[in-house]
Scaffold this motif. Structure first.
Motif, PDB file in Angstrom:
ATOM      1  N   SER A  17      -7.357   2.217 -10.540  1.00 48.09           N
ATOM      2  CA  SER A  17      -8.807   2.361  -9.536  1.00 48.09           C
ATOM      3  C   SER A  17      -8.804   3.593  -9.260  1.00 48.09           C
ATOM      4  N   LEU A  67     -13.347   1.725  -6.410  1.00 48.90           N
ATOM      5  CA  LEU A  67     -12.827   1.750  -4.711  1.00 48.90           C
ATOM      6  C   LEU A  67     -14.302   2.330  -4.138  1.00 48.90           C
ATOM      7  N   ASP A  78      -0.677   6.183  -5.482  1.00 46.95           N
ATOM      8  CA  ASP A  78      -1.638   7.176  -5.693  1.00 46.95           C
ATOM      9  C   ASP A  78      -1.132   8.099  -6.601  1.00 46.95           C
ATOM     10  N   PHE A 112     -11.741   6.214  -6.381  1.00 49.17           N
ATOM     11  CA  PHE A 112     -13.113   6.382  -5.714  1.00 49.17           C
ATOM     12  C   PHE A 112     -13.825   7.249  -6.781  1.00 49.17           C
ATOM     13  N   HIS A 155      -0.549  10.986  -2.012  1.00 51.38           N
ATOM     14  CA  HIS A 155      -1.898  10.759  -1.803  1.00 51.38           C
ATOM     15  C   HIS A 155      -2.813  11.982  -1.314  1.00 51.38           C
ATOM     16  N   PHE A 199      -4.545  -4.708   0.558  1.00 50.90           N
ATOM     17  CA  PHE A 199      -3.581  -3.692   0.491  1.00 50.90           C
ATOM     18  C   PHE A 199      -2.909  -3.626   2.062  1.00 50.90           C
ATOM     19  N   ASN A 243      -0.873  -1.492  -9.257  1.00 43.49           N
ATOM     20  CA  ASN A 243      -2.300  -0.744  -9.140  1.00 43.49           C
ATOM     21  C   ASN A 243      -2.180   0.791  -9.102  1.00 43.49           C
ATOM     22  N   GLU A 296      -3.913   4.375  -8.703  1.00 46.56           N
ATOM     23  CA  GLU A 296      -5.080   4.896  -7.864  1.00 46.56           C
ATOM     24  C   GLU A 296      -5.190   6.397  -8.484  1.00 46.56           C
ATOM     25  N   HIS A 345       1.006  -1.373   0.064  1.00 46.60           N
ATOM     26  CA  HIS A 345       0.227  -0.090  -0.139  1.00 46.60           C
ATOM     27  C   HIS A 345       0.812   1.142  -0.247  1.00 46.60           C
ATOM     28  N   ARG A 346       0.742   1.974  -1.031  1.00 52.38           N
ATOM     29  CA  ARG A 346       1.501   3.334  -1.365  1.00 52.38           C
ATOM     30  C   ARG A 346       2.854   2.908  -1.190  1.00 52.38           C
ATOM     31  N   GLU A 388       0.700  -0.852  -4.864  1.00 52.68           N
ATOM     32  CA  GLU A 388      -0.459   0.364  -5.164  1.00 52.68           C
ATOM     33  C   GLU A 388       0.138   1.671  -4.800  1.00 52.68           C
TER      34      GLU A 388
HETATM   35  O1  G3P Z   1      -6.232   1.600  -3.338  1.00 52.57           O
HETATM   36  C1  G3P Z   1      -6.283   1.264  -1.975  1.00 52.57           C
HETATM   37  C2  G3P Z   1      -6.216   2.404  -0.903  1.00 52.57           C
HETATM   38  O2  G3P Z   1      -4.813   3.148  -1.621  1.00 52.57           O
HETATM   39  C3  G3P Z   1      -7.301   3.334  -1.181  1.00 52.57           C
HETATM   40  O3  G3P Z   1      -7.353   4.492  -0.246  1.00 52.57           O
HETATM   41  O4  G3P Z   1      -6.677   6.716   0.718  1.00 52.57           O
HETATM   42  O5  G3P Z   1      -5.018   4.800   0.862  1.00 52.57           O
HETATM   43  O6  G3P Z   1      -5.479   5.908  -1.223  1.00 52.57           O
HETATM   44  P1  G3P Z   1      -6.094   5.588   0.095  1.00 52.57           P
END
Ligand code: G3P
Ligand code: MG
Length: 242
Positions: A138, A160, A42, A140, A55, A225, A105, A107, A13-14, A40
């Motif tokens: 992906s 998401l 952002d 939101f 992020h 994640f 991934n 985002e 994650h990140r 993943e």
């Molecule tokens: O993609 C999963 C997760 O990263 C979504 O939330 O806020 O951590 O980008 P956030």
């Protein structure tokens, strides 16, 4: 004692946020060296057109900058310290580093042409040998995700959610989503089953303990994640980058 986990797809994650500054090249390399299935991060589009990893829309939490990232000249943004001397990477830099070693991934965090710009970068990478299935895009922001689908339909996308949609899993079909990514606190077994019935796996964020992963697998989650891939994986190469 927790029962063994069924096979789970493990996504850093990140990058590997619990081990290295988030959304940096060091974080991504840390995750890769731990043997994640995917990583993943952002991505935002700067008003000047550049794509960068961050992020928040603002700079204070993760860099030594201040204010809105979009308000800074792109080159100023690039010179900021994103933690431990790491820089704010571009999407190109991240993909060059990953070099097809794991699933990516991306985002989409902004909706100012981000989808179209990311589609252009991925298309260029596919021309260099990446496979469409090596990416998941992906967001939101589902309209922005739809714009990505229109621009590059061969690349899988994931919706998401931070909640349970009233429309149920039917929205995933409307969107053409290959899978769905859910906040761990809102994982609803009926929703997950409906998505799975239509062939759409559900992954959960952000899952940092085997106990939490265990609970989520009983709800049908097949991927997580995590900020801490080392809690789920054994290193495949040298120690994580500091
Ligand atoms: O993609 C999963 C997760 O990263 C979504 O939330 O806020 O951590 O980008 P956030
Ligand atoms: Mg994210």
């Amino acid at each position: 004692m927790t029962a063994p986990l069924p096979p789970l797809t493990i996504i850093g994650h990140r990058g590997a946020r619990g081990l290295a500054p988030e959304n940096t090249l060091a974080g991504i390399e840390t995750a890769l060296r731990l043997g994640v299935d995917g990583v993943e991060f952002d991505v935002q589009r700067h008003p000047d057109g550049g794509l960068f990893l961050l992020h928040d829309l603002t700079l204070e939490r993760t860099t030594d900058g201040q204010g809105l990232a979009a308000a800074q000249p792109f080159e100023t943004l690039r010179r900021l310290d994103a933690g431990h001397g790491e820089r704010v990477p571009t999407l190109h830099e991240a993909l060059d580093l990953i070099d097809r070693r794991a699933l990516v991934n991306i985002e989409l965090k902004t909706w100012n042409g981000c989808a179209a710009a990311v589609a252009e970068v991925i298309r260029a990478q596919m021309a260099l040998g990446w496979d469409a299935a090596q990416f998941i895009v992906s967001s939101f922001h589902l309209p922005e995700l739809q714009r990505f689908c229109s621009a590059l339909p061969e690349v899988p996308v994931a919706a998401l959610y931070c909640g349970v949609p009233l429309s149920g899993a039917a929205e995933l079909a409307t969107l053409g989503a290959a899978q769905v990514h859910l906040a761990d606190e809102f994982v609803d077994a009926d929703y997950v089953a409906a998505a799975a019935h239509d062939g759409r796996p559900a992954w959960a964020y952000t899952v940092n303990t085997p106990e939490a992963a265990q609970r989520l697998t009983t709800l049908g989650i097949t991927g997580i994640f995590t900020d801490h891939p080392e809690r789920f994986l054994r290193p495949v190469a040298t120690a994580p980058v500091q």
